[in-house]
Design an enzyme around this catalytic site. Structure first.
Site, PDB file in Angstrom:
ATOM      1  N   ARG A 123      30.642 -14.234  22.765  1.00  0.00           N
ATOM      2  CA  ARG A 123      30.703 -13.730  23.948  1.00  0.00           C
ATOM      3  C   ARG A 123      31.929 -13.669  24.809  1.00  0.00           C
ATOM      4  NH1 ARG A 123      25.389 -16.673  26.223  1.00  0.00           N
ATOM      5  NH2 ARG A 123      25.352 -14.787  27.442  1.00  0.00           N
ATOM      6  N   SER A 168      26.662  -9.864  37.263  1.00  0.00           N
ATOM      7  CA  SER A 168      26.633 -11.382  36.381  1.00  0.00           C
ATOM      8  C   SER A 168      26.617 -12.603  37.584  1.00  0.00           C
ATOM      9  CB  SER A 168      27.745 -11.427  35.470  1.00  0.00           C
ATOM     10  OG  SER A 168      27.886 -12.757  35.121  1.00  0.00           O
ATOM     11  N   ASP A 321      16.871 -11.565  31.620  1.00  0.00           N
ATOM     12  CA  ASP A 321      16.609 -12.495  30.156  1.00  0.00           C
ATOM     13  C   ASP A 321      15.087 -12.237  29.846  1.00  0.00           C
ATOM     14  OD1 ASP A 321      18.972 -13.692  30.402  1.00  0.00           O
ATOM     15  OD2 ASP A 321      18.268 -15.277  31.749  1.00  0.00           O
ATOM     16  N   ARG A 352      21.366  -8.244  22.023  1.00  0.00           N
ATOM     17  CA  ARG A 352      19.746  -8.076  22.303  1.00  0.00           C
ATOM     18  C   ARG A 352      19.140  -6.759  22.139  1.00  0.00           C
ATOM     19  NH1 ARG A 352      18.867 -12.662  26.884  1.00  0.00           N
ATOM     20  NH2 ARG A 352      18.807 -14.565  25.164  1.00  0.00           N
ATOM     21  N   ARG A 396      15.736 -16.512  22.989  1.00  0.00           N
ATOM     22  CA  ARG A 396      14.607 -15.502  23.523  1.00  0.00           C
ATOM     23  C   ARG A 396      14.243 -14.591  22.346  1.00  0.00           C
ATOM     24  NH1 ARG A 396      14.835 -17.429  28.612  1.00  0.00           N
ATOM     25  NH2 ARG A 396      16.891 -17.881  29.684  1.00  0.00           N
TER      26      ARG A 396
HETATM   27  C1  S3P Z   1      22.593 -16.870  34.269  1.00  0.00           C
HETATM   28  C2  S3P Z   1      22.829 -15.498  34.435  1.00  0.00           C
HETATM   29  C3  S3P Z   1      22.563 -14.593  33.655  1.00  0.00           C
HETATM   30  C4  S3P Z   1      21.429 -14.971  32.581  1.00  0.00           C
HETATM   31  C5  S3P Z   1      21.458 -16.379  31.817  1.00  0.00           C
HETATM   32  C6  S3P Z   1      21.593 -17.196  33.098  1.00  0.00           C
HETATM   33  C7  S3P Z   1      22.968 -17.969  35.253  1.00  0.00           C
HETATM   34  O1  S3P Z   1      23.762 -14.249  32.886  1.00  0.00           O
HETATM   35  O2  S3P Z   1      21.250 -14.156  31.759  1.00  0.00           O
HETATM   36  O3  S3P Z   1      20.652 -16.680  31.193  1.00  0.00           O
HETATM   37  O4  S3P Z   1      22.332 -19.060  35.258  1.00  0.00           O
HETATM   38  O5  S3P Z   1      23.938 -17.534  36.033  1.00  0.00           O
HETATM   39  P1  S3P Z   1      24.796 -13.303  33.518  1.00  0.00           P
HETATM   40  O6  S3P Z   1      25.564 -13.912  34.475  1.00  0.00           O
HETATM   41  O7  S3P Z   1      25.771 -12.990  32.170  1.00  0.00           O
HETATM   42  O8  S3P Z   1      23.982 -11.984  33.755  1.00  0.00           O
END
Ligand code: S3P
Length: 442
Positions: A123, A168, A321, A352, A396
């Site tokens: 990632r 994000s 998600d 995904r 998921r």
């Molecule tokens: C999260 C933010 C999201 C989400 C992840 C949890 C968090 O990711 O997909 O499951 O706790 O801040 P991104 O920040 O990459 O969008």
């Protein structure tokens, strides 16, 4: 690997409560670890991802322990008080642990090594490293900005104003956490608002976090350096992303009536429920209330027919998600659904977009990726099923396709059920308690 299979279920019935919110659980531990005093947490999600955060914080000097009564206690070290970990922090499958901890250690004068499982090591991490470098930290990463990585934190952090190029909450949170041990004001600007649990939790612990929307619809989040964070009790609401699996299962299995209690309804997380309403789903939000500062409700879900839906890109951050399970719902709906603006799904625990496209095709449902949109041709009833899904370390994807199997014509098998423990330990028991038929394959 433990393969699991789900076969056609008769009507699902009953009341369930899903585990604590993953995002809030990580933040409760991290902010507790840099507060002064002992934070007591109720309802913490006890999953592998959250355990990875707890272990990392322990390795940096915070006392984090679970009590026999299920409460967790964190004795914080104060802002800037973390100790250099003696060995590599292994964050397993957890992107939230990795990215938020990168922020936390970036503005302390210490060196931190981080790694994770094969999924996490694929990632992108540069999205977090880039703003933290502007604050003075330096990073050593594998090609493409991947883990394992080394953070060289800075002894002389500088505050920044940073507009995030991707929507994000993890990037936003990393910068805010770094800003706590930085003099002056650190500001993150978001083009699309993402989940605000870091902001809410910091305020709960006594920090001043200013949030303002500008004329262009961008959100500015500003935190001042060296706040006095005082330990506070935390009650973690249940996870709307986990609630989505029993809720959608109840929609798809005819005759079902399921109540999911105390589901977190933070507006920056609840986009799925807006979308399901647009699909004509019979979901009632009962007993709306505030618990520990977060809105919650009981979901009462009844099985029934669904119509296709067109989900705008602007809604994606509030349900990012939930697309795997929404795609499964769309597979049963009548008509062609389009989910717009999903580039971020390519860099989740797995790609995904590809996983949904391939998995639905294997189950007899046409799905295509057009640019950053996902298009699902609904079957107007149960799809064929009868397939084996490669989960690629993605919890998921695993749960979404097990739900598909409950209402498809033929059973669905997933290659690895163990990965579900990263976010929803007890998933199989919760589902089978409602009358689902999920068990070991073969
Ligand atoms: C999260 C933010 C999201 C989400 C992840 C949890 C968090 O990711 O997909 O499951 O706790 O801040 P991104 O920040 O990459 O969008």
């Amino acid at each position: 690997m433990t393969a699991l299979t789900s076969g056609t279920a008769s009507a699902l019935q009953g009341t369930v409560r899903v585990p604590g919110d993953k995002s809030i659980s990580h933040r409760a531990l991290m902010i507790g670890a840099i507060a002064v005093g002992e934070t007591v947490i109720e309802g913490l999600l006890e999953s592998e991802d959250v355990h990875a955060t707890a272990a990392a914080l322990r390795a940096m000097g915070a006392a984090v322990r679970a009590e026999a009564d299920g409460r967790w206690r964190v004795r914080g070290v104060g802002v800037g008080g973390l100790a250099e970990p003696e060995s590599v922090l292994d964050l397993g499958n957890s992107g939230t642990s990795a990215r938020l901890l990168m922020g936390l250690v970036a503005t302390q004068d210490m060196t931190t090594h981080m790694t994770g499982d094969a999924s996490l090591c694929r990632r992108p991490m540069a999205r977090v490293a880039t703003p933290l470098e502007r604050m003075g930290a330096s990073f050593l990463m594998r090609a493409g900005g991947r883990m394992p990585l080394v953070v060289q934190g800075t002894a002389e952090p500088v505050p920044i104003v940073y507009e995030t190029p991707v929507p994000s909450a993890q990037v936003k949170s990393a910068i805010i956490l770094a800003g706590l041990n930085t003099p002056g004001a650190t500001t993150v600007i978001e083009r699309a608002p993402t989940r605000d649990h870091t902001e809410l939790m910091l305020r709960h612990f006594g920090a001043a976090v200013a949030v303002a929307d500008d004329a262009d619809g961008r959100r500015h989040i500003t935190v001042g350096g060296w706040p006095e964070l005082a330990a506070r009790p935390v009650i973690v609401p249940t996870d709307p992303s986990s609630a989505a699996f029993p809720a959608v299962a109840a929609l798809l299995v005819p005759g079902s009536v399921v109540t999911v209690t105390g589901v977190g309804m933070n507006p920056l997380r609840a986009g799925l429920y807006t979308t399901l309403a647009e699909m004509g789903a019979d979901v009632t939000l009962a007993d709306r209330r505030i618990e520990a500062g977060e809105p919650v409700a009981d979901l009462v879900v009844r099985g029934g027919r669904l119509a296709a839906v067109d989900v705008p890109a602007a809604r994606a951050p509030s349900m990012i998600d939930e697309y795997p399970i929404l795609a499964v719902a769309a597979a049963f709906a009548t008509g062609r659904s389009r989910f717009r603006g999903l580039a971020e799904l390519r860099v989740k625990e797995s790609d995904r977009l590809a996983a949904i496209e391939t998995g639905l095709a294997a189950a007899g449902v046409a799905a295509t990726v057009e640019g950053d949109d996902l298009v699902v041709e609904g079957r107007g009833g149960p799809p064929r099923g009868g397939c084996r899904i490669a989960t690629n370390l993605d919890h998921r994807i695993a749960m979404a396709f097990l739900v598909l199997g409950l209402a498809a014509e033929r059973p669905v098998e997933i290659d690895d059920g163990r990965v579900i423990d990263t976010s929803f330990p007890g998933f199989v028991a919760v589902m089978n308690g409602l009358g689902a038929t999920i068990g070991p394959a073969g």
